[in-house]
Design a protein around this motif. Structure first.
Motif, PDB file in Angstrom:
ATOM      1  N   TYR A 100      77.526 -38.228 -16.846  1.00  0.00           N
ATOM      2  CA  TYR A 100      78.319 -38.133 -18.082  1.00  0.00           C
ATOM      3  C   TYR A 100      79.822 -38.259 -17.823  1.00  0.00           C
ATOM      4  O   TYR A 100      80.463 -39.177 -18.350  1.00  0.00           O
ATOM      5  CB  TYR A 100      77.968 -36.846 -18.821  1.00  0.00           C
ATOM      6  CG  TYR A 100      78.622 -36.689 -20.178  1.00  0.00           C
ATOM      7  CD1 TYR A 100      78.612 -37.708 -21.115  1.00  0.00           C
ATOM      8  CD2 TYR A 100      79.239 -35.485 -20.541  1.00  0.00           C
ATOM      9  CE1 TYR A 100      79.196 -37.558 -22.368  1.00  0.00           C
ATOM     10  CE2 TYR A 100      79.818 -35.325 -21.786  1.00  0.00           C
ATOM     11  CZ  TYR A 100      79.802 -36.366 -22.695  1.00  0.00           C
ATOM     12  OH  TYR A 100      80.377 -36.211 -23.935  1.00  0.00           O
ATOM     13  N   ALA A 145      68.163 -38.892 -22.266  1.00  0.00           N
ATOM     14  CA  ALA A 145      69.110 -37.822 -21.918  1.00  0.00           C
ATOM     15  C   ALA A 145      70.554 -38.303 -22.053  1.00  0.00           C
ATOM     16  O   ALA A 145      71.426 -37.557 -22.515  1.00  0.00           O
ATOM     17  CB  ALA A 145      68.848 -37.338 -20.494  1.00  0.00           C
ATOM     18  N   MET A 197      71.372 -38.333 -25.829  1.00  0.00           N
ATOM     19  CA  MET A 197      71.581 -36.979 -26.371  1.00  0.00           C
ATOM     20  C   MET A 197      72.875 -36.357 -25.836  1.00  0.00           C
ATOM     21  O   MET A 197      73.610 -35.699 -26.580  1.00  0.00           O
ATOM     22  CB  MET A 197      70.382 -36.089 -26.045  1.00  0.00           C
ATOM     23  CG  MET A 197      69.139 -36.423 -26.837  1.00  0.00           C
ATOM     24  SD  MET A 197      69.366 -36.337 -28.629  1.00  0.00           S
ATOM     25  CE  MET A 197      69.607 -34.568 -28.847  1.00  0.00           C
ATOM     26  N   THR A 198      73.163 -36.592 -24.556  1.00  0.00           N
ATOM     27  CA  THR A 198      74.375 -36.033 -23.953  1.00  0.00           C
ATOM     28  C   THR A 198      75.620 -36.588 -24.631  1.00  0.00           C
ATOM     29  O   THR A 198      76.541 -35.848 -24.974  1.00  0.00           O
ATOM     30  CB  THR A 198      74.396 -36.331 -22.439  1.00  0.00           C
ATOM     31  OG1 THR A 198      73.256 -35.716 -21.838  1.00  0.00           O
ATOM     32  CG2 THR A 198      75.652 -35.789 -21.776  1.00  0.00           C
ATOM     33  N   MET A 222      75.669 -35.477 -28.555  1.00  0.00           N
ATOM     34  CA  MET A 222      75.981 -34.057 -28.761  1.00  0.00           C
ATOM     35  C   MET A 222      77.192 -33.581 -27.950  1.00  0.00           C
ATOM     36  O   MET A 222      77.608 -32.437 -28.083  1.00  0.00           O
ATOM     37  CB  MET A 222      74.749 -33.202 -28.404  1.00  0.00           C
ATOM     38  CG  MET A 222      73.492 -33.553 -29.200  1.00  0.00           C
ATOM     39  SD  MET A 222      73.725 -33.538 -30.988  1.00  0.00           S
ATOM     40  CE  MET A 222      73.919 -31.783 -31.286  1.00  0.00           C
ATOM     41  N   ASP A 238      77.323 -32.826 -24.816  1.00  0.00           N
ATOM     42  CA  ASP A 238      76.823 -31.627 -24.138  1.00  0.00           C
ATOM     43  C   ASP A 238      75.995 -32.051 -22.926  1.00  0.00           C
ATOM     44  O   ASP A 238      74.949 -32.694 -23.066  1.00  0.00           O
ATOM     45  CB  ASP A 238      75.959 -30.823 -25.125  1.00  0.00           C
ATOM     46  CG  ASP A 238      75.503 -29.487 -24.555  1.00  0.00           C
ATOM     47  OD1 ASP A 238      75.697 -29.238 -23.345  1.00  0.00           O
ATOM     48  OD2 ASP A 238      74.928 -28.698 -25.328  1.00  0.00           O
ATOM     49  N   GLU A 239      76.463 -31.689 -21.738  1.00  0.00           N
ATOM     50  CA  GLU A 239      75.786 -32.080 -20.499  1.00  0.00           C
ATOM     51  C   GLU A 239      74.459 -31.359 -20.272  1.00  0.00           C
ATOM     52  O   GLU A 239      73.725 -31.711 -19.351  1.00  0.00           O
ATOM     53  CB  GLU A 239      76.706 -31.832 -19.301  1.00  0.00           C
ATOM     54  CG  GLU A 239      77.796 -32.868 -19.158  1.00  0.00           C
ATOM     55  CD  GLU A 239      78.538 -32.738 -17.843  1.00  0.00           C
ATOM     56  OE1 GLU A 239      78.072 -33.284 -16.841  1.00  0.00           O
ATOM     57  OE2 GLU A 239      79.587 -32.060 -17.835  1.00  0.00           O
ATOM     58  N   PHE A 240      74.155 -30.372 -21.096  1.00  0.00           N
ATOM     59  CA  PHE A 240      72.880 -29.661 -20.959  1.00  0.00           C
ATOM     60  C   PHE A 240      71.711 -30.644 -20.946  1.00  0.00           C
ATOM     61  O   PHE A 240      70.795 -30.530 -20.135  1.00  0.00           O
ATOM     62  CB  PHE A 240      72.686 -28.657 -22.113  1.00  0.00           C
ATOM     63  CG  PHE A 240      71.256 -28.181 -22.237  1.00  0.00           C
ATOM     64  CD1 PHE A 240      70.771 -27.176 -21.420  1.00  0.00           C
ATOM     65  CD2 PHE A 240      70.384 -28.779 -23.149  1.00  0.00           C
ATOM     66  CE1 PHE A 240      69.434 -26.764 -21.516  1.00  0.00           C
ATOM     67  CE2 PHE A 240      69.060 -28.381 -23.263  1.00  0.00           C
ATOM     68  CZ  PHE A 240      68.589 -27.364 -22.441  1.00  0.00           C
ATOM     69  N   TYR A 241      71.735 -31.616 -21.863  1.00  0.00           N
ATOM     70  CA  TYR A 241      70.620 -32.569 -22.009  1.00  0.00           C
ATOM     71  C   TYR A 241      70.392 -33.365 -20.713  1.00  0.00           C
ATOM     72  O   TYR A 241      69.264 -33.564 -20.299  1.00  0.00           O
ATOM     73  CB  TYR A 241      70.878 -33.521 -23.186  1.00  0.00           C
ATOM     74  CG  TYR A 241      70.971 -32.794 -24.502  1.00  0.00           C
ATOM     75  CD1 TYR A 241      69.823 -32.414 -25.196  1.00  0.00           C
ATOM     76  CD2 TYR A 241      72.209 -32.445 -25.048  1.00  0.00           C
ATOM     77  CE1 TYR A 241      69.906 -31.718 -26.400  1.00  0.00           C
ATOM     78  CE2 TYR A 241      72.299 -31.748 -26.250  1.00  0.00           C
ATOM     79  CZ  TYR A 241      71.153 -31.388 -26.918  1.00  0.00           C
ATOM     80  OH  TYR A 241      71.232 -30.697 -28.100  1.00  0.00           O
ATOM     81  N   MET A 242      71.479 -33.781 -20.103  1.00  0.00           N
ATOM     82  CA  MET A 242      71.398 -34.565 -18.858  1.00  0.00           C
ATOM     83  C   MET A 242      70.857 -33.701 -17.727  1.00  0.00           C
ATOM     84  O   MET A 242      69.907 -34.088 -17.042  1.00  0.00           O
ATOM     85  CB  MET A 242      72.805 -35.060 -18.512  1.00  0.00           C
ATOM     86  CG  MET A 242      72.836 -36.277 -17.644  1.00  0.00           C
ATOM     87  SD  MET A 242      72.462 -37.788 -18.574  1.00  0.00           S
ATOM     88  CE  MET A 242      71.291 -38.527 -17.487  1.00  0.00           C
ATOM     89  N   ASP A 273      69.298 -30.728 -17.807  1.00  0.00           N
ATOM     90  CA  ASP A 273      67.962 -30.187 -18.051  1.00  0.00           C
ATOM     91  C   ASP A 273      66.885 -31.259 -17.850  1.00  0.00           C
ATOM     92  O   ASP A 273      65.836 -30.994 -17.262  1.00  0.00           O
ATOM     93  CB  ASP A 273      67.874 -29.621 -19.473  1.00  0.00           C
ATOM     94  CG  ASP A 273      66.564 -28.884 -19.716  1.00  0.00           C
ATOM     95  OD1 ASP A 273      66.319 -27.861 -19.031  1.00  0.00           O
ATOM     96  OD2 ASP A 273      65.769 -29.345 -20.560  1.00  0.00           O
ATOM     97  N   THR A 274      67.158 -32.476 -18.309  1.00  0.00           N
ATOM     98  CA  THR A 274      66.191 -33.578 -18.145  1.00  0.00           C
ATOM     99  C   THR A 274      66.039 -33.938 -16.672  1.00  0.00           C
ATOM    100  O   THR A 274      64.917 -34.204 -16.208  1.00  0.00           O
ATOM    101  CB  THR A 274      66.619 -34.818 -18.964  1.00  0.00           C
ATOM    102  OG1 THR A 274      66.739 -34.433 -20.336  1.00  0.00           O
ATOM    103  CG2 THR A 274      65.602 -35.937 -18.854  1.00  0.00           C
TER     104      THR A 274
END
Length: 198
Positions: free
Chosen positions: A95, A168, A171-172, A175, A177-181, A183-184
């Motif tokens: 990201y 991912a 979504m990253t 949103m 938000d690096e959570f998606y990257m 977490d995936t």
């Protein structure tokens, strides 16, 4: 030795590629291109037949800018299974890295070209196919090396992993938000460990 014309072409591509990547093909005007490069329309068309040819060259440049560091990252190990973990390791930091270049070209240009330019869309599809073929090759080598289960369908897993990565990225970025990257990538690691690894 690089000619003056080649240097000019390279300068145009490097300057314009992030603009195409960020704004899309249709939304990038010749005025945007001349303003960014400081060159006239005549100078641009002296190096590229039309806007589409420049868009192709820009997309190729952006993909190379993002894929070359991944290839270098994969050189850390000769083990196919470790290479799969290195892929997720690379994408965990994708990201901030891709943001500097105006985003992910496969995602940006793929969505944009799907609505406006079928020739450019085909270039994106070719790139996705090459990425999936490379993933498939790593998995096949893992099967040959006895690191990955021989019951695995290599291309099916290559497509599945690539789909999860692209989802991912979407979504990253959407949103912010690096959570998606992250977490995936953790979930793909789990798949590698539980479903692929012998």
């Amino acid at each position: 030795m690089t000619t003056k014309a080649e240097l000019t072409s390279q300068y145009i591509i490097e300057t314009v590629a992030p603009i195409f990547n960020k704004n899309g093909y249709a939304a990038t005007s010749m005025q945007d291109i001349t303003k960014a490069t400081g060159l006239t329309k005549g100078a641009i068309y002296g190096n590229f037949k039309n806007k589409e040819e420049l868009a192709f060259a820009s997309f190729k440049f952006m993909v190379k800018s993002l894929m070359k560091p991944l290839s270098i990252h994969l050189e850390q190990s000769n083990s196919p299974i470790k290479k799969l973990y290195l892929i997720t390791d690379f994408y965990r930091n994708y990201y901030p890295f891709s943001k500097q270049l105006g985003g992910c070209p496969v995602l940006n240009i793929g969505v944009d070209a799907n609505n406006s330019n079928s020739n450019l869309l085909n270039k994106v599809r070719d790139t996705i196919q090459r990425i999936q073929d490379k993933l498939c090759s790593i998995i096949e080598k893992g099967i040959e090396a006895g690191e990955i289960s021989s019951e695995i369908n290599a291309m099916q897993y290559a497509k599945r992993i690539d789909t999860m990565i692209q989802g991912a990225i979407f979504m990253t970025y959407t949103m912010n938000d690096e959570f998606y990257m992250k977490d995936t990538m953790n979930h793909i690691d789990h798949i590698i460990t539980k479903e692929l690894k012998l």
